[in-house]
Design a protein around this motif. Structure first.
Motif, PDB file in Angstrom:
ATOM      1  N   VAL A  33       3.699  -1.214   3.644  1.00  9.00           N
ATOM      2  CA  VAL A  33       3.482   0.166   3.224  1.00  9.00           C
ATOM      3  C   VAL A  33       4.731   0.605   2.481  1.00  9.00           C
ATOM      4  N   VAL A  34       4.551   1.047   1.247  1.00 11.73           N
ATOM      5  CA  VAL A  34       5.666   1.479   0.396  1.00 11.73           C
ATOM      6  C   VAL A  34       5.419   2.935   0.044  1.00 11.73           C
ATOM      7  N   SER A  35       6.226   3.826   0.615  1.00 13.63           N
ATOM      8  CA  SER A  35       5.929   5.253   0.490  1.00 13.63           C
ATOM      9  C   SER A  35       7.132   6.063   0.053  1.00 13.63           C
ATOM     10  N   ASN A  36       6.880   7.017  -0.850  1.00 11.24           N
ATOM     11  CA  ASN A  36       7.841   8.077  -1.127  1.00 11.24           C
ATOM     12  C   ASN A  36       7.656   9.137  -0.056  1.00 11.24           C
ATOM     13  N   ILE A  37       8.638   9.271   0.812  1.00  6.77           N
ATOM     14  CA  ILE A  37       8.476  10.138   1.975  1.00  6.77           C
ATOM     15  C   ILE A  37       9.849  10.469   2.543  1.00  6.77           C
ATOM     16  N   ASP A  72      -2.075   5.667  -5.631  1.00  2.32           N
ATOM     17  CA  ASP A  72      -2.860   6.705  -6.306  1.00  2.32           C
ATOM     18  C   ASP A  72      -2.084   7.383  -7.427  1.00  2.32           C
ATOM     19  N   ASP A  73      -0.839   6.999  -7.627  1.00  2.00           N
ATOM     20  CA  ASP A  73       0.004   7.659  -8.622  1.00  2.00           C
ATOM     21  C   ASP A  73       0.373   6.659  -9.720  1.00  2.00           C
ATOM     22  N   ARG A  74      -0.132   6.917 -10.923  1.00  3.61           N
ATOM     23  CA  ARG A  74       0.076   5.972 -12.014  1.00  3.61           C
ATOM     24  C   ARG A  74       1.554   5.771 -12.317  1.00  3.61           C
ATOM     25  N   ARG A  75       2.345   6.840 -12.245  1.00  3.24           N
ATOM     26  CA  ARG A  75       3.767   6.720 -12.560  1.00  3.24           C
ATOM     27  C   ARG A  75       4.525   6.067 -11.407  1.00  3.24           C
ATOM     28  N   ALA A  76       4.402   6.636 -10.210  1.00  2.00           N
ATOM     29  CA  ALA A  76       5.188   6.139  -9.076  1.00  2.00           C
ATOM     30  C   ALA A  76       4.754   4.742  -8.651  1.00  2.00           C
ATOM     31  N   ASP A  77       3.467   4.568  -8.383  1.00  3.73           N
ATOM     32  CA  ASP A  77       2.976   3.281  -7.902  1.00  3.73           C
ATOM     33  C   ASP A  77       2.848   2.273  -9.039  1.00  3.73           C
ATOM     34  N   GLY A  78       2.526   2.773 -10.231  1.00  4.07           N
ATOM     35  CA  GLY A  78       2.435   1.886 -11.379  1.00  4.07           C
ATOM     36  C   GLY A  78       3.764   1.259 -11.743  1.00  4.07           C
ATOM     37  N   GLY A  79       4.855   1.831 -11.247  1.00  5.84           N
ATOM     38  CA  GLY A  79       6.174   1.252 -11.495  1.00  5.84           C
ATOM     39  C   GLY A  79       6.337  -0.139 -10.938  1.00  5.84           C
ATOM     40  N   ALA A  80       5.464  -0.533 -10.007  1.00  5.76           N
ATOM     41  CA  ALA A  80       5.545  -1.888  -9.449  1.00  5.76           C
ATOM     42  C   ALA A  80       5.338  -2.948 -10.520  1.00  5.76           C
ATOM     43  N   ALA A  81       4.625  -2.601 -11.580  1.00  4.50           N
ATOM     44  CA  ALA A  81       4.393  -3.574 -12.654  1.00  4.50           C
ATOM     45  C   ALA A  81       5.687  -3.993 -13.333  1.00  4.50           C
ATOM     46  N   PRO A 141     -11.945   6.366   5.225  1.00  2.43           N
ATOM     47  CA  PRO A 141     -12.957   5.698   6.049  1.00  2.43           C
ATOM     48  C   PRO A 141     -12.894   4.178   6.030  1.00  2.43           C
ATOM     49  N   ASP A 142     -12.461   3.591   4.916  1.00  4.80           N
ATOM     50  CA  ASP A 142     -12.433   2.137   4.813  1.00  4.80           C
ATOM     51  C   ASP A 142     -11.054   1.532   5.048  1.00  4.80           C
ATOM     52  N   ALA A 143     -10.060   2.354   5.410  1.00  2.00           N
ATOM     53  CA  ALA A 143      -8.692   1.848   5.544  1.00  2.00           C
ATOM     54  C   ALA A 143      -8.580   0.789   6.633  1.00  2.00           C
ATOM     55  N   ALA A 144      -9.098   1.075   7.825  1.00  2.42           N
ATOM     56  CA  ALA A 144      -8.991   0.112   8.924  1.00  2.42           C
ATOM     57  C   ALA A 144      -9.743  -1.175   8.600  1.00  2.42           C
ATOM     58  N   GLU A 145     -10.912  -1.034   8.018  1.00  2.20           N
ATOM     59  CA  GLU A 145     -11.720  -2.201   7.655  1.00  2.20           C
ATOM     60  C   GLU A 145     -10.980  -3.102   6.670  1.00  2.20           C
ATOM     61  N   VAL A 146     -10.430  -2.501   5.627  1.00  2.00           N
ATOM     62  CA  VAL A 146      -9.766  -3.287   4.583  1.00  2.00           C
ATOM     63  C   VAL A 146      -8.473  -3.914   5.104  1.00  2.00           C
ATOM     64  N   LEU A 147      -7.669  -3.143   5.830  1.00  2.00           N
ATOM     65  CA  LEU A 147      -6.439  -3.714   6.389  1.00  2.00           C
ATOM     66  C   LEU A 147      -6.762  -4.852   7.360  1.00  2.00           C
ATOM     67  N   PHE A 158       0.823  -1.200   0.000  1.00  2.00           N
ATOM     68  CA  PHE A 158       0.000   0.000   0.000  1.00  2.00           C
ATOM     69  C   PHE A 158       0.861   1.255   0.000  1.00  2.00           C
ATOM     70  N   ASP A 159       0.514   2.197  -0.851  1.00  3.75           N
ATOM     71  CA  ASP A 159       1.041   3.548  -0.728  1.00  3.75           C
ATOM     72  C   ASP A 159       0.431   4.184   0.522  1.00  3.75           C
ATOM     73  N   PHE A 160       1.043   5.267   0.981  1.00  4.42           N
ATOM     74  CA  PHE A 160       0.577   5.961   2.199  1.00  4.42           C
ATOM     75  C   PHE A 160      -0.333   7.138   1.860  1.00  4.42           C
ATOM     76  N   SER A 161       0.256   8.232   1.413  1.00  5.22           N
ATOM     77  CA  SER A 161      -0.491   9.468   1.194  1.00  5.22           C
ATOM     78  C   SER A 161      -1.370   9.381  -0.048  1.00  5.22           C
ATOM     79  N   GLY A 162      -2.654   9.644   0.124  1.00  8.60           N
ATOM     80  CA  GLY A 162      -3.593   9.582  -0.981  1.00  8.60           C
ATOM     81  C   GLY A 162      -4.145   8.201  -1.216  1.00  8.60           C
ATOM     82  N   THR A 163      -3.667   7.217  -0.449  1.00 11.34           N
ATOM     83  CA  THR A 163      -4.137   5.847  -0.588  1.00 11.34           C
ATOM     84  C   THR A 163      -4.746   5.345   0.712  1.00 11.34           C
ATOM     85  N   LEU A 164      -3.942   5.274   1.765  1.00 12.56           N
ATOM     86  CA  LEU A 164      -4.465   4.887   3.074  1.00 12.56           C
ATOM     87  C   LEU A 164      -4.815   6.098   3.932  1.00 12.56           C
TER      88      LEU A 164
END
Length: 248
Positions: free
Chosen positions: A145-149, A204-213, A127-133, A19-25
């Motif tokens: 959690v994989v974050s650019n920070i 939430d970032d197609r370039r940064a997070d999409g790089g996982a592909a 709102p759904d972060a705790a439920e889903v995790l 999971f990304d951090f900011s804008g995701t969880l």
């Protein structure tokens, strides 16, 4: 829902989520709330109209980490901005540098603003972060959690009661590189003892997070919206992980 394929075309069962951090969880507070907190911390009073104006200017400058990107990056900050998540020093230099392009009534406000965004109170989980995790954990799915920070976000997770649901944190400034560098995604998979094709990257970032592909992870993107406008986008992730803990 059909599982999305990784870049190498491999499907199969998933065993973990990155999971990304900011804008995701989590989502950072508004620029106005951020500035108001810094004003209170420094004992600075401003008329409401002036506070709102400064908040708009700071937001346009891109000075709020986790907020809107800069409309334009000043040339003297271009290098720090491009490498902002590789070290703690670069992160502070980039964001305080952007903030200093907005004239504020007291110089101590710039450091107070930077300090404020690192406080758990500045962040709200979706709102759904705790439920889903929690449901992923119940189903035996490993979570990273994989974050650019540029700072340690673990206290944010602890303060909001989500840290027990996370198995590993892979933070860019601790590795000296930033997404979409494949090394971060591989490090996260290694931390969960998973092959990349067994992991799903949610961000939430197609370039940064999409790089996982590029390393073989599957990718699921969500919209970077305020928490009150995105109540349940993370729940779609659960559809990719059948509940095998319940007898048929």
């Amino acid at each position: 829902m059909v599982e999305p394929l990784s870049a190498d075309g491999r499907g199969g069962p998933l065993g973990g989520v990155l999971f990304d951090f900011s804008g995701t969880l989590f989502r950072i507070e508004s620029a106005e709330s951020w500035l108001r907190a810094a004003l209170e911390e420094t004992g600075t009073a401003l008329p409401e109209e002036e506070l709102a104006r400064h908040a708009r200017d700071l937001e346009e400058a891109g000075a709020l980490p986790g907020g809107a990107p800069p409309v334009a990056v000043p040339p003297e900050l271009a290098e720090a901005w491009s490498a902002r998540d590789r070290t703690a020093e670069s992160h502070r230099a980039a964001f305080t540098g952007l903030a200093r392009h907005v004239p504020l009534p007291h110089p101590e406000l710039y450091d107070a603003l930077y300090a404020r965004h690192r406080q758990p109170a500045a962040w709200r989980p979706y709102p759904d972060a705790a439920e889903v995790l929690g449901e992923l954990r119940r189903r035996g799915i490993r979570i990273a959690v994989v974050s650019n920070i540029g700072w340690d976000l673990r206290p944010v997770f602890r303060a909001h009661g989500l840290d027990p649901l996370v198995d590993a944190y892979v933070l860019s400034y601790e590795h000296g590189t930033q997404k979409p560098d494949p090394r971060l995604f591989r490090a996260a998979c290694d931390a969960l003892s998973l092959a990349p094709h067994e992991a799903l990257m949610v961000g939430d970032d197609r370039r940064a997070d999409g790089g996982a592909a590029t390393v073989g992870c599957r990718v699921h993107l969500v919209d970077h919206l305020p928490v009150d406008r995105r109540p349940d986008a993370l729940r779609a992730v659960l559809e990719l992980f059948p509940d095998r803990t319940t007898p048929p």
